[in-house]
Design a protein around this motif. Structure first.
Motif, PDB file in Angstrom:
ATOM      1  N   ILE A  72      61.051  52.290  54.987  1.00  0.00           N
ATOM      2  CA  ILE A  72      60.252  53.493  55.245  1.00  0.00           C
ATOM      3  C   ILE A  72      59.579  53.958  53.960  1.00  0.00           C
ATOM      4  O   ILE A  72      58.390  54.299  53.957  1.00  0.00           O
ATOM      5  CB  ILE A  72      61.130  54.611  55.855  1.00  0.00           C
ATOM      6  CG1 ILE A  72      61.507  54.252  57.285  1.00  0.00           C
ATOM      7  CG2 ILE A  72      60.405  55.947  55.815  1.00  0.00           C
ATOM      8  CD1 ILE A  72      62.525  55.192  57.899  1.00  0.00           C
ATOM      9  N   ALA A  73      60.351  53.955  52.880  1.00  0.00           N
ATOM     10  CA  ALA A  73      59.768  54.385  51.606  1.00  0.00           C
ATOM     11  C   ALA A  73      58.626  53.457  51.187  1.00  0.00           C
ATOM     12  O   ALA A  73      57.576  53.916  50.702  1.00  0.00           O
ATOM     13  CB  ALA A  73      60.845  54.429  50.534  1.00  0.00           C
ATOM     14  N   GLU A  74      58.844  52.155  51.361  1.00  0.00           N
ATOM     15  CA  GLU A  74      57.791  51.195  51.015  1.00  0.00           C
ATOM     16  C   GLU A  74      56.566  51.398  51.909  1.00  0.00           C
ATOM     17  O   GLU A  74      55.422  51.340  51.431  1.00  0.00           O
ATOM     18  CB  GLU A  74      58.318  49.763  51.152  1.00  0.00           C
ATOM     19  CG  GLU A  74      59.320  49.374  50.092  1.00  0.00           C
ATOM     20  CD  GLU A  74      59.977  48.032  50.380  1.00  0.00           C
ATOM     21  OE1 GLU A  74      59.587  47.357  51.365  1.00  0.00           O
ATOM     22  OE2 GLU A  74      60.895  47.664  49.623  1.00  0.00           O
ATOM     23  N   ALA A  75      56.838  51.612  53.184  1.00  0.00           N
ATOM     24  CA  ALA A  75      55.717  51.793  54.115  1.00  0.00           C
ATOM     25  C   ALA A  75      54.922  53.043  53.780  1.00  0.00           C
ATOM     26  O   ALA A  75      53.685  53.043  53.863  1.00  0.00           O
ATOM     27  CB  ALA A  75      56.239  51.865  55.551  1.00  0.00           C
ATOM     28  N   GLN A  76      55.608  54.091  53.427  1.00  0.00           N
ATOM     29  CA  GLN A  76      54.900  55.322  53.080  1.00  0.00           C
ATOM     30  C   GLN A  76      54.133  55.158  51.775  1.00  0.00           C
ATOM     31  O   GLN A  76      53.021  55.689  51.635  1.00  0.00           O
ATOM     32  CB  GLN A  76      55.898  56.486  52.969  1.00  0.00           C
ATOM     33  CG  GLN A  76      56.436  56.948  54.295  1.00  0.00           C
ATOM     34  CD  GLN A  76      57.525  58.008  54.166  1.00  0.00           C
ATOM     35  OE1 GLN A  76      58.105  58.180  53.108  1.00  0.00           O
ATOM     36  NE2 GLN A  76      57.792  58.684  55.267  1.00  0.00           N
ATOM     37  N   SER A  77      54.729  54.448  50.825  1.00  0.00           N
ATOM     38  CA  SER A  77      54.032  54.281  49.543  1.00  0.00           C
ATOM     39  C   SER A  77      52.821  53.366  49.689  1.00  0.00           C
ATOM     40  O   SER A  77      51.858  53.493  48.943  1.00  0.00           O
ATOM     41  CB  SER A  77      54.981  53.758  48.471  1.00  0.00           C
ATOM     42  OG  SER A  77      55.349  52.429  48.785  1.00  0.00           O
ATOM     43  N   ALA A  83      51.616  54.875  63.151  1.00  0.00           N
ATOM     44  CA  ALA A  83      52.381  54.270  64.248  1.00  0.00           C
ATOM     45  C   ALA A  83      53.562  53.472  63.711  1.00  0.00           C
ATOM     46  O   ALA A  83      54.673  53.534  64.256  1.00  0.00           O
ATOM     47  CB  ALA A  83      51.473  53.370  65.087  1.00  0.00           C
ATOM     48  N   GLU A  84      53.344  52.717  62.652  1.00  0.00           N
ATOM     49  CA  GLU A  84      54.423  51.918  62.068  1.00  0.00           C
ATOM     50  C   GLU A  84      55.510  52.818  61.489  1.00  0.00           C
ATOM     51  O   GLU A  84      56.698  52.563  61.650  1.00  0.00           O
ATOM     52  CB  GLU A  84      53.853  50.999  60.995  1.00  0.00           C
ATOM     53  CG  GLU A  84      54.871  50.009  60.464  1.00  0.00           C
ATOM     54  CD  GLU A  84      54.267  49.060  59.441  1.00  0.00           C
ATOM     55  OE1 GLU A  84      53.082  48.697  59.582  1.00  0.00           O
ATOM     56  OE2 GLU A  84      54.983  48.693  58.518  1.00  0.00           O
ATOM     57  N   ILE A  85      55.087  53.876  60.837  1.00  0.00           N
ATOM     58  CA  ILE A  85      56.052  54.822  60.263  1.00  0.00           C
ATOM     59  C   ILE A  85      56.853  55.494  61.379  1.00  0.00           C
ATOM     60  O   ILE A  85      58.072  55.649  61.276  1.00  0.00           O
ATOM     61  CB  ILE A  85      55.337  55.862  59.374  1.00  0.00           C
ATOM     62  CG1 ILE A  85      54.794  55.193  58.118  1.00  0.00           C
ATOM     63  CG2 ILE A  85      56.295  56.992  58.997  1.00  0.00           C
ATOM     64  CD1 ILE A  85      53.945  56.104  57.246  1.00  0.00           C
ATOM     65  N   ASP A  86      56.180  55.900  62.445  1.00  0.00           N
ATOM     66  CA  ASP A  86      56.880  56.525  63.575  1.00  0.00           C
ATOM     67  C   ASP A  86      57.907  55.561  64.174  1.00  0.00           C
ATOM     68  O   ASP A  86      59.036  55.954  64.505  1.00  0.00           O
ATOM     69  CB  ASP A  86      55.891  56.969  64.644  1.00  0.00           C
ATOM     70  CG  ASP A  86      55.076  58.188  64.230  1.00  0.00           C
ATOM     71  OD1 ASP A  86      54.033  58.455  64.852  1.00  0.00           O
ATOM     72  OD2 ASP A  86      55.514  58.883  63.281  1.00  0.00           O
ATOM     73  N   THR A  87      57.527  54.307  64.317  1.00  0.00           N
ATOM     74  CA  THR A  87      58.445  53.305  64.867  1.00  0.00           C
ATOM     75  C   THR A  87      59.673  53.152  63.972  1.00  0.00           C
ATOM     76  O   THR A  87      60.811  53.102  64.448  1.00  0.00           O
ATOM     77  CB  THR A  87      57.728  51.940  65.008  1.00  0.00           C
ATOM     78  OG1 THR A  87      56.578  52.114  65.819  1.00  0.00           O
ATOM     79  CG2 THR A  87      58.644  50.904  65.609  1.00  0.00           C
ATOM     80  N   GLU A  93      66.471  56.786  63.278  1.00  0.00           N
ATOM     81  CA  GLU A  93      67.195  57.803  64.040  1.00  0.00           C
ATOM     82  C   GLU A  93      68.190  57.162  65.000  1.00  0.00           C
ATOM     83  O   GLU A  93      69.323  57.651  65.146  1.00  0.00           O
ATOM     84  CB  GLU A  93      66.206  58.693  64.793  1.00  0.00           C
ATOM     85  CG  GLU A  93      65.423  59.622  63.893  1.00  0.00           C
ATOM     86  CD  GLU A  93      64.319  60.370  64.639  1.00  0.00           C
ATOM     87  OE1 GLU A  93      63.577  61.110  63.969  1.00  0.00           O
ATOM     88  OE2 GLU A  93      64.200  60.216  65.877  1.00  0.00           O
ATOM     89  N   GLN A  94      67.780  56.063  65.637  1.00  0.00           N
ATOM     90  CA  GLN A  94      68.689  55.373  66.550  1.00  0.00           C
ATOM     91  C   GLN A  94      69.894  54.827  65.789  1.00  0.00           C
ATOM     92  O   GLN A  94      71.033  54.929  66.247  1.00  0.00           O
ATOM     93  CB  GLN A  94      67.965  54.227  67.268  1.00  0.00           C
ATOM     94  CG  GLN A  94      66.956  54.695  68.293  1.00  0.00           C
ATOM     95  CD  GLN A  94      66.146  53.529  68.847  1.00  0.00           C
ATOM     96  OE1 GLN A  94      66.179  52.422  68.337  1.00  0.00           O
ATOM     97  NE2 GLN A  94      65.399  53.802  69.919  1.00  0.00           N
ATOM     98  N   LYS A  95      69.637  54.268  64.639  1.00  0.00           N
ATOM     99  CA  LYS A  95      70.740  53.723  63.838  1.00  0.00           C
ATOM    100  C   LYS A  95      71.646  54.835  63.322  1.00  0.00           C
ATOM    101  O   LYS A  95      72.868  54.668  63.255  1.00  0.00           O
ATOM    102  CB  LYS A  95      70.201  52.863  62.710  1.00  0.00           C
ATOM    103  CG  LYS A  95      69.617  51.561  63.233  1.00  0.00           C
ATOM    104  CD  LYS A  95      69.156  50.645  62.138  1.00  0.00           C
ATOM    105  CE  LYS A  95      68.599  49.369  62.775  1.00  0.00           C
ATOM    106  NZ  LYS A  95      68.303  48.349  61.793  1.00  0.00           N
ATOM    107  N   LEU A  96      71.067  55.966  62.982  1.00  0.00           N
ATOM    108  CA  LEU A  96      71.881  57.105  62.550  1.00  0.00           C
ATOM    109  C   LEU A  96      72.749  57.622  63.699  1.00  0.00           C
ATOM    110  O   LEU A  96      73.911  57.989  63.499  1.00  0.00           O
ATOM    111  CB  LEU A  96      70.991  58.217  61.997  1.00  0.00           C
ATOM    112  CG  LEU A  96      70.351  57.954  60.630  1.00  0.00           C
ATOM    113  CD1 LEU A  96      69.355  59.069  60.296  1.00  0.00           C
ATOM    114  CD2 LEU A  96      71.420  57.837  59.556  1.00  0.00           C
TER     115      LEU A  96
END
Length: 159
Positions: A72-77, A83-87, A93-96
């Motif tokens: 997620i951090a890499e994707a945001q940077s 859409a990819e970030i939301d996925t 969230e599911q893993k949490l």
């Protein structure tokens, strides 16, 4: 049973002791207690095994969660698409949620292990009490037999 700050009713204690001796005289009761102890140990081993398995699973999920966080951090940077970030966030969230469920299962298993430890301790105390009562009973019987032999020798010597 008895709290240190309360007075002990001696008659009730003697009655309880007599009832306990009667209960423990039967070999079936000793066998039953031993069987309960063996079953308790088997269940405890199984629970410990499941506990270790769950612990490993939790560690795996934590590693996966950390990997997801990194992604997620890499994707945001890299300014990836929304859409990819939301996925990825949904996946996180599911893993949490899964981790939370596993932790709850782990807590339940830990509580069961604690309960089994208490049961095992109780059974061990009962076994120790049984052994002590049996030793005391054997001593009393041997003492009574010794006194009878002494009386017989004294009666013979009089005649």
């Amino acid at each position: 049973m008895v709290d240190g700050s309360r007075d002990v009713d001696v008659e009730k204690l003697i009655s309880f002791s007599k009832d306990l001796v009667q209960f423990l005289k039967d070999d079936k009761d000793v066998g039953f207690l031993k069987q309960c102890l063996e079953q308790s140990n088997a269940v405890q081993l199984q629970c410990l095994s499941e506990y270790q398995t769950l612990q490993t699973s939790i560690q795996d999920y934590e590693a996966k969660i950390n990997m997801c966080k990194q992604r997620i951090a890499e994707a945001q940077s890299e300014a990836a698409g929304d859409a990819e970030i939301d996925t990825m966030q949904k996946e996180l969230e599911q893993k949490l949620q899964r981790e939370q469920l596993l932790r709850e299962e782990l807590r339940v298993i830990t509580d069961e292990i604690d309960d089994l430890d208490h049961q095992r301790a109780s059974i061990e105390e009962q076994m120790q009490s049984l052994e002590k009562l049996e030793r005391d009973q054997l001593r009393a019987e041997s003492s009574r037999d010794g006194n009878m032999a002494g009386w017989c020798v004294r009666v013979k010597s009089v005649f």
